[in-house]
Design a protein around this motif. Structure first.
Motif, PDB file in Angstrom:
ATOM      1  N   HIS A 190      19.487   7.034 -17.173  1.00 13.41           N
ATOM      2  CA  HIS A 190      18.297   6.191 -17.093  1.00 13.41           C
ATOM      3  C   HIS A 190      17.667   6.416 -15.721  1.00 13.41           C
ATOM      4  O   HIS A 190      18.343   6.325 -14.705  1.00 13.41           O
ATOM      5  CB  HIS A 190      18.684   4.722 -17.266  1.00 13.41           C
ATOM      6  CG  HIS A 190      17.516   3.790 -17.339  1.00 13.41           C
ATOM      7  ND1 HIS A 190      17.662   2.414 -17.384  1.00 13.41           N
ATOM      8  CD2 HIS A 190      16.180   4.011 -17.376  1.00 13.41           C
ATOM      9  CE1 HIS A 190      16.467   1.844 -17.446  1.00 13.41           C
ATOM     10  NE2 HIS A 190      15.557   2.790 -17.437  1.00 13.41           N
ATOM     11  N   ILE A 191      16.374   6.725 -15.697  1.00 11.67           N
ATOM     12  CA  ILE A 191      15.684   6.968 -14.436  1.00 11.67           C
ATOM     13  C   ILE A 191      14.364   6.206 -14.420  1.00 11.67           C
ATOM     14  O   ILE A 191      13.774   5.951 -15.470  1.00 11.67           O
ATOM     15  CB  ILE A 191      15.438   8.483 -14.221  1.00 11.67           C
ATOM     16  CG1 ILE A 191      15.003   8.773 -12.783  1.00 11.67           C
ATOM     17  CG2 ILE A 191      14.431   9.034 -15.220  1.00 11.67           C
ATOM     18  CD1 ILE A 191      14.994  10.253 -12.436  1.00 11.67           C
ATOM     19  N   TYR A 192      13.912   5.839 -13.214  1.00 10.73           N
ATOM     20  CA  TYR A 192      12.677   5.079 -13.054  1.00 10.73           C
ATOM     21  C   TYR A 192      11.574   5.977 -12.500  1.00 10.73           C
ATOM     22  O   TYR A 192      11.840   6.979 -11.839  1.00 10.73           O
ATOM     23  CB  TYR A 192      12.920   3.878 -12.136  1.00 10.73           C
ATOM     24  CG  TYR A 192      13.835   2.858 -12.751  1.00 10.73           C
ATOM     25  CD1 TYR A 192      13.337   1.725 -13.368  1.00 10.73           C
ATOM     26  CD2 TYR A 192      15.212   3.049 -12.753  1.00 10.73           C
ATOM     27  CE1 TYR A 192      14.177   0.794 -13.948  1.00 10.73           C
ATOM     28  CE2 TYR A 192      16.068   2.128 -13.338  1.00 10.73           C
ATOM     29  CZ  TYR A 192      15.537   1.006 -13.929  1.00 10.73           C
ATOM     30  OH  TYR A 192      16.368   0.099 -14.523  1.00 10.73           O
ATOM     31  N   SER A 193      10.339   5.579 -12.752  1.00 12.21           N
ATOM     32  CA  SER A 193       9.206   6.459 -12.475  1.00 12.21           C
ATOM     33  C   SER A 193       8.947   6.675 -10.988  1.00 12.21           C
ATOM     34  O   SER A 193       8.168   7.540 -10.622  1.00 12.21           O
ATOM     35  CB  SER A 193       7.935   5.898 -13.128  1.00 12.21           C
ATOM     36  OG  SER A 193       7.680   4.584 -12.668  1.00 12.21           O
ATOM     37  N   ARG A 194       9.584   5.923 -10.117  1.00 10.84           N
ATOM     38  CA  ARG A 194       9.442   6.157  -8.686  1.00 10.84           C
ATOM     39  C   ARG A 194      10.490   7.147  -8.168  1.00 10.84           C
ATOM     40  O   ARG A 194      10.692   7.266  -6.963  1.00 10.84           O
ATOM     41  CB  ARG A 194       9.547   4.834  -7.933  1.00 10.84           C
ATOM     42  CG  ARG A 194       8.377   3.904  -8.217  1.00 10.84           C
ATOM     43  CD  ARG A 194       8.562   2.547  -7.576  1.00 10.84           C
ATOM     44  NE  ARG A 194       7.447   1.665  -7.908  1.00 10.84           N
ATOM     45  CZ  ARG A 194       7.419   0.366  -7.634  1.00 10.84           C
ATOM     46  NH1 ARG A 194       8.441  -0.197  -7.026  1.00 10.84           N
ATOM     47  NH2 ARG A 194       6.389  -0.370  -7.961  1.00 10.84           N
ATOM     48  N   SER A 195      11.163   7.820  -9.073  1.00 14.41           N
ATOM     49  CA  SER A 195      12.158   8.821  -8.715  1.00 14.41           C
ATOM     50  C   SER A 195      11.730  10.185  -9.252  1.00 14.41           C
ATOM     51  O   SER A 195      10.988  10.271 -10.229  1.00 14.41           O
ATOM     52  CB  SER A 195      13.523   8.439  -9.298  1.00 14.41           C
ATOM     53  OG  SER A 195      13.955   7.185  -8.800  1.00 14.41           O
ATOM     54  N   ASP A 196      12.202  11.258  -8.614  1.00 10.61           N
ATOM     55  CA  ASP A 196      11.805  12.608  -8.986  1.00 10.61           C
ATOM     56  C   ASP A 196      13.019  13.490  -9.204  1.00 10.61           C
ATOM     57  O   ASP A 196      14.059  13.322  -8.558  1.00 10.61           O
ATOM     58  CB  ASP A 196      10.935  13.238  -7.885  1.00 10.61           C
ATOM     59  CG  ASP A 196       9.619  12.501  -7.694  1.00 10.61           C
ATOM     60  OD1 ASP A 196       8.975  12.188  -8.714  1.00 10.61           O
ATOM     61  OD2 ASP A 196       9.252  12.236  -6.535  1.00 10.61           O
ATOM     62  N   VAL A 197      12.863  14.466 -10.113  1.00  7.62           N
ATOM     63  CA  VAL A 197      13.907  15.442 -10.381  1.00  7.62           C
ATOM     64  C   VAL A 197      13.294  16.839 -10.286  1.00  7.62           C
ATOM     65  O   VAL A 197      12.293  17.118 -10.934  1.00  7.62           O
ATOM     66  CB  VAL A 197      14.516  15.235 -11.791  1.00  7.62           C
ATOM     67  CG1 VAL A 197      15.574  16.297 -12.074  1.00  7.62           C
ATOM     68  CG2 VAL A 197      15.122  13.842 -11.911  1.00  7.62           C
ATOM     69  N   TYR A 198      13.891  17.713  -9.474  1.00  9.53           N
ATOM     70  CA  TYR A 198      13.400  19.076  -9.287  1.00  9.53           C
ATOM     71  C   TYR A 198      14.539  20.080  -9.467  1.00  9.53           C
ATOM     72  O   TYR A 198      15.661  19.853  -8.986  1.00  9.53           O
ATOM     73  CB  TYR A 198      12.842  19.269  -7.869  1.00  9.53           C
ATOM     74  CG  TYR A 198      11.684  18.378  -7.498  1.00  9.53           C
ATOM     75  CD1 TYR A 198      10.377  18.714  -7.860  1.00  9.53           C
ATOM     76  CD2 TYR A 198      11.883  17.217  -6.765  1.00  9.53           C
ATOM     77  CE1 TYR A 198       9.312  17.908  -7.502  1.00  9.53           C
ATOM     78  CE2 TYR A 198      10.829  16.399  -6.403  1.00  9.53           C
ATOM     79  CZ  TYR A 198       9.541  16.756  -6.773  1.00  9.53           C
ATOM     80  OH  TYR A 198       8.492  15.945  -6.415  1.00  9.53           O
ATOM     81  N   ASP A 199      14.254  21.192 -10.141  1.00 10.45           N
ATOM     82  CA  ASP A 199      15.154  22.344 -10.176  1.00 10.45           C
ATOM     83  C   ASP A 199      16.582  21.963 -10.555  1.00 10.45           C
ATOM     84  O   ASP A 199      17.551  22.317  -9.867  1.00 10.45           O
ATOM     85  CB  ASP A 199      15.167  23.055  -8.806  1.00 10.45           C
ATOM     86  CG  ASP A 199      13.798  23.577  -8.423  1.00 10.45           C
ATOM     87  OD1 ASP A 199      13.024  23.911  -9.338  1.00 10.45           O
ATOM     88  OD2 ASP A 199      13.501  23.630  -7.220  1.00 10.45           O
ATOM     89  N   CYS A 200      16.726  21.223 -11.646  1.00  4.88           N
ATOM     90  CA  CYS A 200      18.040  20.765 -12.102  1.00  4.88           C
ATOM     91  C   CYS A 200      18.279  21.185 -13.547  1.00  4.88           C
ATOM     92  O   CYS A 200      17.339  21.445 -14.295  1.00  4.88           O
ATOM     93  CB  CYS A 200      18.149  19.242 -12.004  1.00  4.88           C
ATOM     94  SG  CYS A 200      18.044  18.590 -10.322  1.00  4.88           S
ATOM     95  N   TYR A 201      19.534  21.220 -13.953  1.00  2.00           N
ATOM     96  CA  TYR A 201      19.835  21.499 -15.352  1.00  2.00           C
ATOM     97  C   TYR A 201      21.169  20.865 -15.732  1.00  2.00           C
ATOM     98  O   TYR A 201      21.964  20.475 -14.859  1.00  2.00           O
ATOM     99  CB  TYR A 201      19.869  23.004 -15.632  1.00  2.00           C
ATOM    100  CG  TYR A 201      21.025  23.766 -15.007  1.00  2.00           C
ATOM    101  CD1 TYR A 201      22.230  23.935 -15.701  1.00  2.00           C
ATOM    102  CD2 TYR A 201      20.903  24.344 -13.745  1.00  2.00           C
ATOM    103  CE1 TYR A 201      23.281  24.646 -15.135  1.00  2.00           C
ATOM    104  CE2 TYR A 201      21.946  25.056 -13.184  1.00  2.00           C
ATOM    105  CZ  TYR A 201      23.135  25.208 -13.882  1.00  2.00           C
ATOM    106  OH  TYR A 201      24.175  25.904 -13.314  1.00  2.00           O
ATOM    107  N   ALA A 202      21.396  20.764 -17.050  1.00  3.49           N
ATOM    108  CA  ALA A 202      22.651  20.231 -17.583  1.00  3.49           C
ATOM    109  C   ALA A 202      23.012  21.002 -18.839  1.00  3.49           C
ATOM    110  O   ALA A 202      22.137  21.338 -19.640  1.00  3.49           O
ATOM    111  CB  ALA A 202      22.512  18.742 -17.896  1.00  3.49           C
ATOM    112  N   THR A 203      24.308  21.270 -19.017  1.00  2.00           N
ATOM    113  CA  THR A 203      24.745  22.068 -20.165  1.00  2.00           C
ATOM    114  C   THR A 203      25.872  21.418 -20.956  1.00  2.00           C
ATOM    115  O   THR A 203      26.416  22.022 -21.863  1.00  2.00           O
ATOM    116  CB  THR A 203      25.220  23.457 -19.709  1.00  2.00           C
ATOM    117  OG1 THR A 203      26.348  23.312 -18.832  1.00  2.00           O
ATOM    118  CG2 THR A 203      24.106  24.205 -18.992  1.00  2.00           C
ATOM    119  N   GLY A 204      26.267  20.199 -20.611  1.00  2.00           N
ATOM    120  CA  GLY A 204      27.379  19.560 -21.303  1.00  2.00           C
ATOM    121  C   GLY A 204      27.022  19.124 -22.717  1.00  2.00           C
ATOM    122  O   GLY A 204      25.851  18.981 -23.070  1.00  2.00           O
TER     123      GLY A 204
END
Length: 328
Positions: free
Chosen positions: A274-288
């Motif tokens: 769960h993430i809120y709109s005042r947070s940012d995600v860059y250059d990430c990935y998940a494979t599980g």
């Protein structure tokens, strides 16, 4: 075995030999709510092994304030079964005790550097983390955690993370600085996390951090498994609150949720639950892999929305990267 000068506020302690705690049946509290540990500890690269945490002491240092820990190597920190069972109930409920962590239970303004740990925790405490259970941030620029790694098993019933259980602050949004001022960098966790029951509050469980606020997480990664009933579950972070920025991170954690709640009991993301709109995600990935029953679209009880059309909501959402985004 440690060397120190005058025992006063801000004293710097340095460990000068390996410490084996096998003969200590129950660890004695260092620091509490009335008198937190306010010093600095350099482990010198030596080990503290076979630490048994029980009773009031659910960490090497139960409560700390404005302390820095570095070069500590914790091997086989473990807890006794501190679950409590309510009368006429067969399932175990999370307790209301202190926080659990290999180094610190609860800290304010503390920091960690070069601290690996292997753990085997079985805890009902409100917050449980591989290194620190719960931390309150100071409104200033500093590195909260750098070059730290945790491996092992954590069985818990509250806010739970492979590295940190919960990050919080008493400051209002208007007083808080951008996330880049407080960093967690180059940290990792290889853990098996098991949440044994539904928490008294909504569970927040992450391979690295259970619940976060106001931090910049960079170049971190997680692997392992999370087995949970319900809550906000992420391979890296369970609940990424405001001002949590994540960059160049990845997760290969496999997640399994067993909730039979059709109406919003689960939110799972391969990286962030769960993430809120005042947070940012860059250059990430998940494979599980993510396994979650009852992930479905369902109509709300209200038959129409303000525009005259049907309300529809994604109950128990799952995403390969993020489960839920809350927009203000």
């Amino acid at each position: 075995a440690a060397s120190a000068g005058d025992i006063s506020k801000g004293t710097a302690y340095k460990q000068v030999a390996d410490i084996d705690c096998s003969s200590v049946e129950t660890w004695i509290v260092i620091g509490d709510w009335d008198n937190p540990f306010r010093h600095h500890y350099d482990g010198g690269g030596y080990t503290i092994s076979n630490l048994c945490l029980d009773g009031d002491a659910q960490a090497l240092f139960s409560n700390v304030k404005d302390s820095h820990f570095k070069n500590m190597n914790i091997v086989n920190a473990h807890t006794k079964d501190n679950h409590r069972t309510e009368e006429n109930r067969t399932d175990k409920q999370p307790g209301d005790g202190n926080s659990t962590g290999a180094i610190v239970g609860y800290g304010s303004g503390c920091s960690f550097e070069n601290c690996p740990a292997t753990v085997n925790f079985l805890s009902s405490n409100y917050c449980t983390g591989g290194l620190i259970g719960g931390v309150q941030l100071n409104n200033e620029k500093y590195t909260l955690m750098k070059n730290c790694h945790v491996s092992g098993t954590i069985t818990s019933g509250g806010f739970t993370g492979g590295l940190i259980g919960s990050i919080s602050t008493y400051l209002s949004d208007g007083d808080y600085k951008p996330a880049e001022t407080i960093t967690i960098e180059n940290c990792s966790a290889d853990v098996e996390i098991i949440i044994f029951t539904i928490s008294t509050e909504r569970a927040c469980v992450g391979g690295l951090i259970g619940k976060s606020f106001g931090v910049f997480v960079q170049q971190c990664h997680t692997t392992g498994t999370i087995d949970v009933i319900e809550g906000d579950i992420g391979g890296l972070i369970g609940d990424a609150g405001n001002y949590t920025d994540v960059t160049r991170c990845y997760s290969t954690v496999d997640i399994y949720a067993s909730s039979d709640d059709h109406y919003g009991g689960v939110s799972i993301g391969g990286l962030i639950g769960h993430i809120y709109s005042r947070s940012d995600v860059y250059d990430c990935y998940a494979t599980g892999d993510i396994t979650a029953p009852y992930v479905e679209w369902s109509p709300c009880q209200d038959s129409t929305n303000r525009n005259g059309g049907p309300w529809r909501k994604y109950y128990n959402p799952c995403g390969s990267l993020i489960g839920t985004l809350t927009v203000f």
